[in-house]
Design a protein around this motif. Structure first.
Motif, PDB file in Angstrom:
ATOM      1  N   TYR A  67       0.817  -1.216   0.000  1.00 44.47           N
ATOM      2  CA  TYR A  67       0.000   0.000   0.000  1.00 44.47           C
ATOM      3  C   TYR A  67       0.850   1.265   0.000  1.00 44.47           C
ATOM      4  CZ  TYR A  67      -3.817  -3.101   1.320  1.00 44.47           C
ATOM      5  OH  TYR A  67      -4.739  -4.097   1.334  1.00 44.47           O
ATOM      6  N   LYS A  72      -3.705   5.933  -0.336  1.00 45.38           N
ATOM      7  CA  LYS A  72      -4.835   5.100   0.076  1.00 45.38           C
ATOM      8  C   LYS A  72      -5.760   5.830   1.043  1.00 45.38           C
ATOM      9  CE  LYS A  72      -6.019   0.530   1.889  1.00 45.38           C
ATOM     10  NZ  LYS A  72      -7.385   0.900   1.826  1.00 45.38           N
ATOM     11  N   TRP A  73      -5.188   6.571   1.978  1.00 45.56           N
ATOM     12  CA  TRP A  73      -6.010   7.268   2.968  1.00 45.56           C
ATOM     13  C   TRP A  73      -6.981   8.215   2.269  1.00 45.56           C
ATOM     14  CZ3 TRP A  73      -7.333  12.008   4.924  1.00 45.56           C
ATOM     15  CH2 TRP A  73      -7.878  12.030   6.210  1.00 45.56           C
ATOM     16  N   LYS A  75      -7.940   8.060  -0.990  1.00 38.32           N
ATOM     17  CA  LYS A  75      -8.850   7.279  -1.834  1.00 38.32           C
ATOM     18  C   LYS A  75      -9.987   6.688  -1.013  1.00 38.32           C
ATOM     19  CE  LYS A  75      -5.344   6.030  -5.202  1.00 38.32           C
ATOM     20  NZ  LYS A  75      -4.492   4.936  -5.707  1.00 38.32           N
ATOM     21  N   ASP A  76      -9.671   6.265   0.205  1.00 41.26           N
ATOM     22  CA  ASP A  76     -10.695   5.690   1.087  1.00 41.26           C
ATOM     23  C   ASP A  76     -11.731   6.723   1.520  1.00 41.26           C
ATOM     24  OD1 ASP A  76      -9.437   3.251   0.913  1.00 41.26           O
ATOM     25  OD2 ASP A  76      -8.539   3.346   2.920  1.00 41.26           O
ATOM     26  N   ARG A  77     -11.427   7.993   1.345  1.00 42.95           N
ATOM     27  CA  ARG A  77     -12.349   9.070   1.740  1.00 42.95           C
ATOM     28  C   ARG A  77     -12.909   9.820   0.542  1.00 42.95           C
ATOM     29  NH1 ARG A  77      -9.168   7.291   5.063  1.00 42.95           N
ATOM     30  NH2 ARG A  77      -9.567   7.259   7.287  1.00 42.95           N
ATOM     31  N   LYS A  78     -12.785   9.241  -0.627  1.00 45.38           N
ATOM     32  CA  LYS A  78     -13.285   9.864  -1.854  1.00 45.38           C
ATOM     33  C   LYS A  78     -14.777  10.148  -1.726  1.00 45.38           C
ATOM     34  CE  LYS A  78     -13.014  11.251  -6.066  1.00 45.38           C
ATOM     35  NZ  LYS A  78     -12.418  12.510  -6.362  1.00 45.38           N
TER      36      LYS A  78
END
Length: 121
Positions: A67, A72-73, A75-78
């Motif tokens: 990762y 990623k952080w 993208k996870d909150r898009k």
């Protein structure tokens, strides 16, 4: 470009016979660039007008396992509005990744010096 626009383009090309192996690549790239955060000249853009400034490229590209936490952080909150605590947390992630990279370089340097001393002894 949004997902529906992309699907419309694909359908039109399919119906007109213009669907070849790579005929969708540029449209797909455009779609992806609107979905994911992007890194540009030290800034991490989360949309067209908002960004985190002065993000070291090493932090943006840093891997832990498979990762890239800085990417990623986000993208996870898009699609979510980031609140003040989220912004502070992301800044702490960037600092932690940057400092981790520095420590790894120092450790590599120590091991490099030690292995050089052992081979010359």
């Amino acid at each position: 470009m949004n997902l529906q626009s992309y699907v419309d383009i694909v359908n039109t090309r399919y119906k007109t016979g213009y669907s070849r192996e790579h005929s969708y690549r540029s449209d797909l790239q455009t779609l992806i660039s609107t979905i994911v955060p992007r890194y540009e000249n030290g800034n991490v853009y989360i949309n067209d007008t908002q960004y985190f400034a002065d993000v070291p490229q090493t932090a943006w590209e840093f891997y832990i396992g498979g990762y890239q936490p800085a990417q990623k952080w986000l993208k996870d909150r898009k699609g979510r509005e980031l609140n003040f605590e989220d912004i502070l947390h992301y800044q702490k992630i960037i600092v932690a990744l940057t400092e981790t990279d520095k420590l790894m370089q120092e450790i590599d340097e120590v091991f490099s010096v030690n292995s050089t001393e052992e081979t010359t002894a």
